[in-house]
Design a protein around this motif. Structure first.
Motif, mmCIF file in Angstrom:
data_model
loop_
_atom_site.group_PDB
_atom_site.id
_atom_site.type_symbol
_atom_site.label_atom_id
_atom_site.label_comp_id
_atom_site.label_asym_id
_atom_site.label_seq_id
_atom_site.Cartn_x
_atom_site.Cartn_y
_atom_site.Cartn_z
ATOM 1 N N LEU A 165 0.815 -1.585 -0.076
ATOM 2 C CA LEU A 165 0.193 0.158 -0.410
ATOM 3 C C LEU A 165 0.668 0.815 -0.491
ATOM 4 O O LEU A 165 0.575 2.738 -1.032
ATOM 5 C CB LEU A 165 -0.890 0.304 1.450
ATOM 6 N N ILE A 166 1.697 1.073 1.027
ATOM 7 C CA ILE A 166 2.726 1.949 0.758
ATOM 8 C C ILE A 166 3.988 2.381 -0.622
ATOM 9 O O ILE A 166 3.498 4.005 -1.577
ATOM 10 C CB ILE A 166 3.689 2.492 1.828
ATOM 11 N N ARG A 167 4.246 1.328 -1.151
ATOM 12 C CA ARG A 167 4.538 1.322 -3.136
ATOM 13 C C ARG A 167 3.692 1.918 -4.020
ATOM 14 O O ARG A 167 4.039 3.001 -4.287
ATOM 15 C CB ARG A 167 4.655 0.442 -2.794
ATOM 16 N N ILE A 168 2.133 2.017 -3.946
ATOM 17 C CA ILE A 168 1.436 2.584 -4.130
ATOM 18 C C ILE A 168 1.322 3.434 -4.158
ATOM 19 O O ILE A 168 0.651 4.563 -5.346
ATOM 20 C CB ILE A 168 -0.414 2.000 -4.669
ATOM 21 N N ALA A 169 1.136 4.399 -2.657
ATOM 22 C CA ALA A 169 1.139 5.549 -2.777
ATOM 23 C C ALA A 169 2.114 6.717 -3.327
ATOM 24 O O ALA A 169 2.091 7.456 -4.000
ATOM 25 C CB ALA A 169 0.624 6.247 -2.143
ATOM 26 N N ASP A 170 3.772 5.749 -3.187
ATOM 27 C CA ASP A 170 4.145 6.247 -3.388
ATOM 28 C C ASP A 170 4.209 6.591 -5.149
ATOM 29 O O ASP A 170 5.282 7.078 -5.429
ATOM 30 C CB ASP A 170 5.645 5.433 -3.206
ATOM 31 N N ILE A 171 3.511 5.486 -5.842
ATOM 32 C CA ILE A 171 3.698 5.648 -7.022
ATOM 33 C C ILE A 171 3.188 6.908 -7.507
ATOM 34 O O ILE A 171 3.537 7.126 -8.715
ATOM 35 C CB ILE A 171 3.686 4.449 -7.788
ATOM 36 N N PHE A 172 1.936 6.966 -7.376
ATOM 37 C CA PHE A 172 1.004 8.297 -7.878
ATOM 38 C C PHE A 172 0.693 9.108 -6.599
ATOM 39 O O PHE A 172 0.351 9.978 -7.245
ATOM 40 C CB PHE A 172 -0.454 7.487 -6.739
ATOM 41 N N SER A 173 1.929 9.001 -5.746
ATOM 42 C CA SER A 173 2.455 11.039 -5.150
ATOM 43 C C SER A 173 0.956 10.801 -4.467
ATOM 44 O O SER A 173 0.910 11.849 -4.485
ATOM 45 C CB SER A 173 3.240 11.390 -5.981
ATOM 46 N N VAL A 174 0.391 10.327 -3.714
ATOM 47 C CA VAL A 174 -0.916 10.040 -2.932
ATOM 48 C C VAL A 174 -0.872 9.476 -2.057
ATOM 49 O O VAL A 174 -0.104 8.550 -1.346
ATOM 50 C CB VAL A 174 -2.358 9.794 -3.396
ATOM 51 N N PRO A 175 -1.628 10.179 -0.486
ATOM 52 C CA PRO A 175 -1.513 9.801 -0.099
ATOM 53 C C PRO A 175 -2.508 8.392 0.298
ATOM 54 O O PRO A 175 -3.368 8.603 -0.035
ATOM 55 C CB PRO A 175 -2.278 11.136 0.981
ATOM 56 N N ILE A 176 -1.568 7.798 1.468
ATOM 57 C CA ILE A 176 -2.470 6.117 2.039
ATOM 58 C C ILE A 176 -3.831 6.693 2.055
ATOM 59 O O ILE A 176 -5.180 5.800 1.588
ATOM 60 C CB ILE A 176 -2.106 5.826 2.893
ATOM 61 N N ASP A 177 -4.072 7.259 2.740
ATOM 62 C CA ASP A 177 -5.972 8.208 2.911
ATOM 63 C C ASP A 177 -6.580 8.124 1.793
ATOM 64 O O ASP A 177 -7.773 7.776 1.827
ATOM 65 C CB ASP A 177 -5.765 8.928 4.322
ATOM 66 N N PHE A 178 -6.154 9.050 0.797
ATOM 67 C CA PHE A 178 -7.066 9.171 0.017
ATOM 68 C C PHE A 178 -7.068 7.930 -1.109
ATOM 69 O O PHE A 178 -8.591 7.375 -1.413
ATOM 70 C CB PHE A 178 -6.220 10.027 -1.000
ATOM 71 N N LEU A 179 -6.067 7.287 -0.862
ATOM 72 C CA LEU A 179 -6.504 5.616 -1.911
ATOM 73 C C LEU A 179 -7.578 5.034 -1.175
ATOM 74 O O LEU A 179 -8.430 4.379 -1.616
ATOM 75 C CB LEU A 179 -4.934 4.315 -1.957
ATOM 76 N N LEU A 180 -7.343 5.001 0.291
ATOM 77 C CA LEU A 180 -8.185 4.790 1.296
ATOM 78 C C LEU A 180 -9.945 4.840 1.268
ATOM 79 O O LEU A 180 -10.861 4.448 1.753
ATOM 80 C CB LEU A 180 -7.801 4.561 2.159
ATOM 81 N N GLY A 181 -9.899 5.842 0.908
ATOM 82 C CA GLY A 181 -11.158 6.830 0.451
ATOM 83 C C GLY A 181 -11.329 7.461 1.737
ATOM 84 O O GLY A 181 -13.371 8.245 2.139
ATOM 85 N N ARG A 182 -10.516 7.781 2.467
ATOM 86 C CA ARG A 182 -10.809 8.582 3.698
ATOM 87 C C ARG A 182 -10.426 10.312 4.033
ATOM 88 O O ARG A 182 -9.395 11.290 4.012
ATOM 89 C CB ARG A 182 -9.711 8.542 4.931
ATOM 90 N N ASP A 183 -11.694 9.595 2.505
ATOM 91 C CA ASP A 183 -12.143 11.766 2.316
ATOM 92 C C ASP A 183 -12.010 13.580 3.760
ATOM 93 O O ASP A 183 -11.628 13.735 3.649
ATOM 94 C CB ASP A 183 -12.691 12.514 0.989
ATOM 95 N N GLU A 184 -13.060 12.463 3.629
ATOM 96 C CA GLU A 184 -13.667 13.539 5.048
ATOM 97 C C GLU A 184 -12.184 13.654 6.115
ATOM 98 O O GLU A 184 -12.516 15.096 6.657
ATOM 99 C CB GLU A 184 -14.741 13.225 6.117
ATOM 100 N N TYR A 185 -11.705 13.005 6.615
ATOM 101 C CA TYR A 185 -10.492 13.247 7.368
ATOM 102 C C TYR A 185 -9.462 13.944 6.525
ATOM 103 O O TYR A 185 -8.524 14.694 7.103
ATOM 104 C CB TYR A 185 -9.590 11.638 7.349
ATOM 105 N N LEU A 186 -9.001 13.612 5.696
ATOM 106 C CA LEU A 186 -8.328 14.698 4.686
ATOM 107 C C LEU A 186 -8.443 16.096 4.809
ATOM 108 O O LEU A 186 -7.945 16.614 5.031
ATOM 109 C CB LEU A 186 -7.950 13.931 3.107
ATOM 110 N N LYS A 187 -9.937 16.177 3.969
ATOM 111 C CA LYS A 187 -10.203 17.316 4.704
ATOM 112 C C LYS A 187 -10.023 18.255 6.025
ATOM 113 O O LYS A 187 -10.125 19.532 5.575
ATOM 114 C CB LYS A 187 -12.172 17.453 4.210
ATOM 115 N N SER A 188 -10.750 17.543 6.969
ATOM 116 C CA SER A 188 -10.297 17.935 7.959
ATOM 117 C C SER A 188 -9.212 18.446 8.745
ATOM 118 O O SER A 188 -8.274 18.682 9.139
ATOM 119 C CB SER A 188 -10.575 16.670 9.304
#
Length: 78
Positions: A46-69
């Motif tokens: 999961l960490i490697r995937i996030a690194d490949i796409f340069s996105v937070p793991i929380d984004f990949l997991l659909g934790r949009d509200e947390y990121l917005k907070s």
């Protein structure tokens, strides 16, 4: 949610499923199961995937509200 985001990010980068599997050092079948949400990646993968796409793991997991907070705009990753 994870599978849809994973596929969308892969398509955005124009990577094939095989290329992703190769970058993650997993089989094509294992990667396909991630996109189909039949299997979940390990934490390391999961960490490697996030690194490949340069996105937070929380984004990949659909934790949009947390990121917005935290003041992070999810739209920049879509």
């Amino acid at each position: 949610m994870f599978g849809k985001r994973l596929r969308a990010q892969r398509m955005k980068k124009s990577f094939t499923q095989q290329q992703m599997a190769d970058m993650l050092h997993i089989s094509l079948n294992a990667y396909q199961k991630y996109e189909q949400e039949e299997r979940s990646p390990s934490f390391d993968c999961l960490i490697r995937i996030a690194d490949i796409f340069s996105v937070p793991i929380d984004f990949l997991l659909g934790r949009d509200e947390y990121l917005k907070s935290l003041g992070v705009s999810v739209d920049e990753f879509l």
